[in-house]
Design a protein around this motif. Structure first.
Motif, PDB file in Angstrom:
ATOM      1  N   ALA A   1       0.844  -1.208   0.000  1.00 22.99           N
ATOM      2  CA  ALA A   1       0.000   0.000   0.000  1.00 22.99           C
ATOM      3  C   ALA A   1       0.876   1.253   0.000  1.00 22.99           C
ATOM      4  O   ALA A   1       0.660   2.184  -0.783  1.00 22.99           O
ATOM      5  CB  ALA A   1      -0.918  -0.021   1.227  1.00 22.99           C
ATOM      6  N   VAL A   2       1.894   1.271   0.860  1.00 23.56           N
ATOM      7  CA  VAL A   2       2.774   2.445   0.964  1.00 23.56           C
ATOM      8  C   VAL A   2       3.596   2.600  -0.317  1.00 23.56           C
ATOM      9  O   VAL A   2       3.699   3.696  -0.882  1.00 23.56           O
ATOM     10  CB  VAL A   2       3.705   2.313   2.194  1.00 23.56           C
ATOM     11  N   ASN A   3       4.162   1.497  -0.793  1.00 21.89           N
ATOM     12  CA  ASN A   3       4.992   1.563  -2.005  1.00 21.89           C
ATOM     13  C   ASN A   3       4.199   2.071  -3.204  1.00 21.89           C
ATOM     14  O   ASN A   3       4.693   2.871  -3.996  1.00 21.89           O
ATOM     15  CB  ASN A   3       5.589   0.187  -2.313  1.00 21.89           C
ATOM     16  N   ARG A   4       2.950   1.597  -3.326  1.00 21.94           N
ATOM     17  CA  ARG A   4       2.138   2.029  -4.478  1.00 21.94           C
ATOM     18  C   ARG A   4       1.740   3.497  -4.378  1.00 21.94           C
ATOM     19  O   ARG A   4       1.373   4.113  -5.372  1.00 21.94           O
ATOM     20  CB  ARG A   4       0.897   1.147  -4.625  1.00 21.94           C
ATOM     21  N   LEU A   5       1.822   4.050  -3.163  1.00 25.43           N
ATOM     22  CA  LEU A   5       1.485   5.474  -2.981  1.00 25.43           C
ATOM     23  C   LEU A   5       2.741   6.347  -2.909  1.00 25.43           C
ATOM     24  O   LEU A   5       2.668   7.512  -2.542  1.00 25.43           O
ATOM     25  CB  LEU A   5       0.632   5.648  -1.719  1.00 25.43           C
TER      26      LEU A   5
END
Ligand code: CP
Length: 302
Positions: free
Chosen positions: A59-63
């Motif tokens: 989730a963090v990486n994709r954001l």
């Protein structure tokens, strides 16, 4: 508490739950957005995890954010005697948000009280797993088209299953009817039955996983017997294989019925069921990325 945190599913009102689910649906359509550029999220896992940690990190990486943390507490200075309080204060110096799993019930609430940044409870002992609940609600809404007036059958370790405890509380906003299926040793704790009674939620309890008990379910929520919560492994051995869901048992279930499981699965769902159109547990785990993107952005005010 210094910061807005997500410690228990009761930290969310019905309106907030619906708002997060709507945000999650937007992230499912477009999961890659630079909303977390310049932000650092810490994932502190004092207990093993596959889905929760990796879906948070995805989730963090994709954001566009960065992740620090550990998946094995034996590599940290906790082994030298550093307290949870000091660890959380230290990590607050490095990260904008902390995601923490800890085997001790109440650890997340304590961390939220000492942290300078928001805390997300990624599971505290047998107590709560609120982000799992948000992805469960998302999965229920996606498969049933609604959250209201559903019949939900919960099976397995209802005593130690934190996903069960959080989900019961969250569903209380939506007039559910529950069927609880567990052996005597793993029955739902009295406090959650009291919670149902106080909130006028109808429920029945059964010992056996039978065709009749699941015949009117919209959601069949299977759970693993939580070996790590037993102090006496002999007791675990007695109940570990108490139920196994097989295709034969699903033949007369409702067409809309879907099988959820927070995973990991051990023996409670036969591998043949994976090909049944009613099996939804792997998609459910995928939904965790979008639900967690929505939760993180909400806590960071993005
Ligand atoms: N559902 C869940 O919490 O899975 P993990 O233990 O793999 O994170």
């Amino acid at each position: 508490m210094a910061n807005k945190s997500l410690v228990s599913i009761t930290d969310y009102s019905k309106e907030k739950i619906l708002q997060i689910l709507n945000k999650a649906a937007e992230f499912e359509k477009n999961p890659n957005q630079p909303l977390l550029q310049g932000k650092v999220v810490a994932t502190l896992f004092f207990e093993p995890s596959t889905r929760t940690r990796l879906s948070f990190e995805t989730a963090v990486n994709r954001l566009g954010g960065r992740v620090i943390g550990f998946s094995d507490a034996s590599t940290t200075s906790g082994t030298k005697g550093e307290t949870l309080k000091d660890t959380i204060i230290m990590v607050s110096n490095y990260a904008d948000l902390i995601v923490m799993r800890n085997p001790i019930e109440g650890a997340a609430r304590y961390a939220a009280e000492v942290a300078k940044v928001p805390i997300i409870n990624a599971g505290d002992g047998a107590n709560q797993h609120p982000t799992q609940t948000m992805l469960d609600l998302y999965s229920i809404k996606k498969t049933q088209g609604k959250l209201e007036n559903l019949k939900i059958c919960m099976v397995g370790d209802l005593k130690y299953g934190r996903t069960i405890h959080s989900l019961i509380m969250a569903m209380s906003h939506f007039n559910p009817t529950f069927t609880f299926i567990a052996p005597d040793e793993l029955k739902l704790p009295e406090e959650y039955k009291m919670f149902c009674k106080e909130n006028n939620i109808a429920f029945t309890e059964h010992d056996e996983l039978t065709e009749e008990a699941i015949s009117d379910a919209d959601i069949l929520y299977m759970t693993r017997v939580q070996k790590e919560r037993f102090t006496d492994l002999y007791e675990y051995e007695k109940v570990k294989d108490v139920y196994t869901l097989r295709n034969k048992l699903l033949e007369n279930t409702k067409p809309n019925m879907r099988i959820l499981h927070p995973l990991p699965r051990v023996n409670e769902i036969d591998y043949d069921v994976d090909n049944n159109e009613k099996a939804y547990y792997f998609e459910q785990a995928r939904n965790g990325v979008f639900a967690r993107q929505a939760i993180i952005c909400d806590l960071l005010g993005l």
